[in-house]
Design an enzyme around this catalytic site. Structure first.
Site, PDB file in Angstrom:
ATOM      1  CD  GLU A 121       2.134  -1.918 -14.243  1.00  0.00           C
ATOM      2  OE1 GLU A 121       3.294  -2.316 -13.975  1.00  0.00           O
ATOM      3  OE2 GLU A 121       1.547  -2.181 -15.294  1.00  0.00           O
ATOM      4  CE  LYS A 123      10.895   3.468 -12.408  1.00  0.00           C
ATOM      5  NZ  LYS A 123      12.078   3.174 -11.647  1.00  0.00           N
ATOM      6  CG  ASP A 125      14.176   2.021  -5.430  1.00  0.00           C
ATOM      7  OD1 ASP A 125      14.766   1.754  -6.498  1.00  0.00           O
ATOM      8  OD2 ASP A 125      14.588   2.857  -4.610  1.00  0.00           O
ATOM      9  CE1 TYR A 232       8.495  -4.607 -14.845  1.00  0.00           C
ATOM     10  CE2 TYR A 232       8.411  -4.630 -12.449  1.00  0.00           C
ATOM     11  CZ  TYR A 232       9.135  -4.469 -13.617  1.00  0.00           C
ATOM     12  OH  TYR A 232      10.463  -4.173 -13.574  1.00  0.00           O
ATOM     13  CE  LYS A 320      13.525   7.321 -10.774  1.00  0.00           C
ATOM     14  NZ  LYS A 320      14.950   7.120 -11.004  1.00  0.00           N
ATOM     15  CB  CYS A 414      37.741   8.821  20.932  1.00  0.00           C
ATOM     16  SG  CYS A 414      36.173   8.095  21.413  1.00  0.00           S
ATOM     17  CB  CYS A 417      37.376   7.183  25.634  1.00  0.00           C
ATOM     18  SG  CYS A 417      38.323   6.786  24.170  1.00  0.00           S
ATOM     19  CB  CYS A 432      37.898   5.556  19.124  1.00  0.00           C
ATOM     20  SG  CYS A 432      38.412   5.395  20.828  1.00  0.00           S
ATOM     21  CB  CYS A 438      36.491   3.744  23.942  1.00  0.00           C
ATOM     22  SG  CYS A 438      35.276   4.765  23.116  1.00  0.00           S
TER      23      CYS A 438
HETATM   24  S1  IVH Z   1       7.904  -1.753 -17.079  1.00  0.00           S
HETATM   25  C1  IVH Z   1       9.171  -1.441 -21.326  1.00  0.00           C
HETATM   26  N1  IVH Z   1       6.733  -1.729 -14.743  1.00  0.00           N
HETATM   27  O1  IVH Z   1      11.610   0.616 -13.561  1.00  0.00           O
HETATM   28  C2  IVH Z   1       8.740  -1.515 -19.931  1.00  0.00           C
HETATM   29  N2  IVH Z   1       9.057  -1.254 -14.814  1.00  0.00           N
HETATM   30  O2  IVH Z   1      12.697   2.711 -15.395  1.00  0.00           O
HETATM   31  C3  IVH Z   1       9.830  -1.811 -18.975  1.00  0.00           C
HETATM   32  N3  IVH Z   1      10.062  -0.890 -12.592  1.00  0.00           N
HETATM   33  O3  IVH Z   1      13.702  -1.385 -15.540  1.00  0.00           O
HETATM   34  C4  IVH Z   1       9.572  -1.745 -17.554  1.00  0.00           C
HETATM   35  N4  IVH Z   1       8.235  -1.186 -11.429  1.00  0.00           N
HETATM   36  O4  IVH Z   1      13.314  -2.051 -13.081  1.00  0.00           O
HETATM   37  C5  IVH Z   1       7.883  -1.557 -15.416  1.00  0.00           C
HETATM   38  N5  IVH Z   1       5.556  -1.809 -12.746  1.00  0.00           N
HETATM   39  C6  IVH Z   1       6.706  -1.631 -13.403  1.00  0.00           C
HETATM   40  C7  IVH Z   1       7.903  -1.333 -12.729  1.00  0.00           C
HETATM   41  C8  IVH Z   1       9.067  -1.142 -13.472  1.00  0.00           C
HETATM   42  C9  IVH Z   1       9.522  -0.934 -11.363  1.00  0.00           C
HETATM   43  C10 IVH Z   1      11.483  -0.600 -12.876  1.00  0.00           C
HETATM   44  C11 IVH Z   1      12.150  -1.640 -13.748  1.00  0.00           C
HETATM   45  C12 IVH Z   1      12.519  -0.928 -15.012  1.00  0.00           C
HETATM   46  C13 IVH Z   1      12.604   0.493 -14.554  1.00  0.00           C
HETATM   47  C14 IVH Z   1      12.339   1.426 -15.711  1.00  0.00           C
END
Ligand code: IVH
Length: 696
Positions: A121, A123, A125, A232, A320, A414, A417, A432, A438
């Site tokens: 999945e 991840k 942000d 998720y 990551k 500055c 100016c 400034c 300016c």
């Molecule tokens: S699962 C026990 N699935 O990543 C499982 N986390 O480093 C818990 N996150 O706190 C999380 N996408 O904020 C899971 N598809 C995903 C995710 C995800 C983003 C974030 C989430 C979590 C952190 C863990």
């Protein structure tokens, strides 16, 4: 930095202590203040180093080690929500090889040579949430908090349309759905652009914008921000009716939750690798930021066999992505001047490919940041694209520095100016003082000059100011008053062979303009040739001097000449005696008058307009006399400016923020944190109707 294998135990202990302190500070800035001071990559590299040192010196693991912490403490002000099932974190790995190692360790643990299916999945942000449903109704929303106790964000989650509020009848009686709230890149850019024009502090990246929006005590603010979410995982559930993560996604879809279309079931390592390559390729084009891939063992039965380590599941891992980095050379350090006069250093780089994007500039944030990292012209540096937004300089390769390298001297004048650029003691930015002349600030200043509470000139809207400035028609406020003459109203100047500067402007020939609109504009301008003292002072755009302060100054000095004379003589006695004007503000005012170009502009203006002496018409018998009031939110019956003017005319002081000295907070709709602060401090809150009643 020393190699881990060369560290002595003492050095290791000292470094662990340092990392724990740095990361604790960074956590507070990130989670509680939504204002990070380390980049994600800097944070991750500290975390990694901590992990590696602890691996070599397990006896030195500290009680407050970052490896033992899941996330953030609860921000004050929110209700607390204990999680019946903790919201856990994931172990991190940083390379595809480590993902392979993880998959193999899962196999070993289960003692099987069969291929294991993993759900991969993206991840997201963002910020994780938990939404609790009872009998198909959404009843409570929470953040992760420290994993055990989160913050109650029920009202805020309700504002996100994508979250279903009721579930179909076949959903479990008790169900907690968890996922990630995020802000799409486009919404993030739009929000920042809006904040920039409103001179508000912008967000560093979409994640902070999402966090700052979701963790709002006033859910009306959350509602104004465009937040999105993906579901998720789950927390408490009365009856689990799925046997795999893939089936869970089917359920989520059926119940109406948004799920990421890029979630992919991978049957073996080869598919994991291919999926990784694919995501890396499309990462930059995705409408939201992802910072890695989460892998989960698909089968719940196997998940249960695998179980948990202390704080993380053994059946899942987060890969990551490396922050996209490259090495390049700093060719120059340029100083940009923003609309408010803030000096921002920017590095001009030898163009370099960072993860598929050619980067030729990077922000250096501010003076302290340059000092802290000791960044110099000619240096070779690591640049990285953080959250795919603004490239940053992460680190200088000091060993590549030449002997003649010189520390960077931040300018005190500055660059646009030549005016002095000064820095307040508790501020990170240098500004400034050029104000009205300016060029970098001129457009915004012109807009301020004609705005409602200043000269209030109808017909000179933002667009027109920008056009006129760019075409050289308006440069300084004084030019506004010569527009009429220059338009050719003095006689028949329609001579194509006349020198440019005497050629008539003929505004009436512009597209969208006509005789009437030009006449109206000149009438509006001429109507302002007599201007009240508070408006005039406010229009000058002196830093920190808002309309209310301008009025206080006007009231205490009576005439512009009195005021200007004192300021030019550096005599702040009278100024500081005014209740509401402190040292810092007085300093800004005096600085403003020290700049020759400001006084020159003022003198030019005084040739065009007559500043009326201040006549105090305030009613000191009114119920508001001597009271300090604060307005917040949108008023229905009048504009904020009108309300302020009314309060002032009744002898009130109008303040911008709530404190223990506030007598009344007048609350319109969509009131923000000021209303909450008033409640906390026990300050009397009036509705707009109550305010009108009081002043009637
Ligand atoms: S699962 C026990 N699935 O990543 C499982 N986390 O480093 C818990 N996150 O706190 C999380 N996408 O904020 C899971 N598809 C995903 C995710 C995800 C983003 C974030 C989430 C979590 C952190 C863990």
């Amino acid at each position: 930095m020393k190699d881990i294998k060369d560290l002595t135990a003492n050095e290791a202990a000292a470094e662990l202590q340092h990392i724990a302190a740095e990361m604790a500070k960074a956590d507070i800035a990130y989670y509680q203040d939504d204002n990070p001071y380390l980049t994600d990559a800097e944070y991750d590299s500290l975390k990694l180093r901590n992990q590696q040192i602890e691996k070599r010196f397990p006896e030195l693991v500290r009680a407050d080690s970052p490896s033992k912490r899941v996330g953030a403490a609860v921000k004050n002000g929110f209700g607390k929500v204990p999680h019946r099932f903790p919201m856990l974190s994931l172990g991190d790995v940083f390379s595809l090889e480590e993902v392979d190692d993880f998959a193999n360790s899962v196999k070993r643990f289960l003692n099987t040579s069969n291929e294991i299916e993993f759900m991969a999945e993206p991840k997201i942000d963002g910020l994780s949430f938990s939404a609790r449903y009872e009998n198909g109704q959404f009843v409570q929303g929470a953040t992760r908090g420290d994993g055990t106790t989160g913050e109650d964000i029920t009202a805020n989650l309700l504002t996100i349309r994508q979250l279903p509020q009721t579930l179909p009848a076949d959903a479990p009686e008790v169900l907690e759905v968890r996922g990630e709230v995020y802000m799409a890149k486009a919404d993030f850019f739009a929000l920042n652009q809006k904040y920039e024009t409103e001179h508000k502090k912008t967000f560093a990246n979409p994640r902070n914008a999402a966090a700052g929006s979701l963790r709002q005590l006033d859910s009306k603010i959350t509602a104004e921000r465009n937040l999105s979410l993906f579901a998720y995982t789950w927390g408490e559930v009365s009856k689990r009716c799925w046997d795999s993560q893939a089936e869970f996604f089917e359920c989520l879809k059926h119940w109406g939750f948004p799920i990421n279309p890029l979630n992919k079931l991978c049957k073996n390592l080869k598919e994991i690798d291919e999926n990784f390559a694919h995501l890396m390729e499309i990462r930059a084009e995705l409408p939201y930021d992802i910072d890695g891939i989460v892998y989960k063992v698909n089968s719940i039965a196997l998940q249960e066999r695998l179980g948990f380590l202390t704080r993380t599941p053994r059946w899942a891992i987060a890969h990551k992505f490396p922050a996209e980095r490259a090495i390049t050379k700093i060719n120059a350090i340029r100083i940009q001047v923003g609309r408010t006069g803030a000096l921002t250093p920017v590095a001009d780089l030898e163009p370099v490919n960072v993860g598929g994007v050619i980067v030729s500039h990077a922000t250096l944030h501010n003076e302290d940041e340059i000092k802290r990292k000791d960044i110099r012209v000619g240096d070779y540096v690591f640049v990285q694209r953080a959250g795919d937004v603004i490239p940053q300089v992460v680190e200088v390769l000091k060993e590549k520095r030449t002997a003649d390298s010189q520390e960077f001297q931040f300018p005190t004048l500055c660059p646009e100016c030549g005016a002095h650029a000064i820095r307040e003691e508790d501020e990170a930015v240098r500004r400034c003082t050029g104000g009205l002349t300016c060029p970098a600030q001129a457009i915004e200043r012109l807009k301020h000059f004609v705005s409602k509470e200043a000269f209030d000139i109808d017909g000179l809207g933002s667009k027109i100011i920008e056009q006129f400035y760019n075409e050289g028609i308006l440069q300084t406020p004084t030019d506004i008053f010569s527009l009429g003459k220059r338009n050719g109203n003095q006689g028949p100047i329609d001579d194509l062979f006349a020198p440019i500067d005497t050629q008539a402007l003929h505004l009436e020939r512009r597209e969208g303009w006509g005789k009437k609109s030009v006449e109206n504009l000149f009438k509006a301008i001429n109507d302002r040739r007599n201007i009240s003292l508070p408006r005039f002072i406010y229009a000058l755009g002196i830093r920190q001097v808002g309309a209310a302060t301008a009025r206080l100054i006007a009231k205490n000095y009576g005439s512009f000449t009195n005021f200007m004379t004192d300021m030019q003589n550096n005599d702040t006695e009278k100024l500081l005696a005014i209740d509401g004007i402190g040292e810092a503000m007085a300093k800004d005012i005096v600085e403003f008058f020290k700049e020759d170009h400001n006084t020159k502009t003022i003198n030019q203006l005084l040739n065009e307009v007559k500043v009326e002496d201040f006549v105090d018409t305030a009613d000191y018998n009114s119920p508001l006399a001597g009271k300090t009031v604060v307005f917040t939110g949108t008023l229905e019956q009048m504009t904020r400016a009108e309300a302020k003017a009314k309060a002032l005319s009744l002898g009130a002081k109008v303040a911008g923020s709530v404190s223990a000295h506030t007598d009344y907070v007048i609350m319109g709709t969509d009131a923000g944190s000021k209303a909450q602060k008033a409640k906390d401090l026990g300050v009397k809150i009036l509705s707009e109707a109550e305010f009108l009643e009081l002043i009637r």
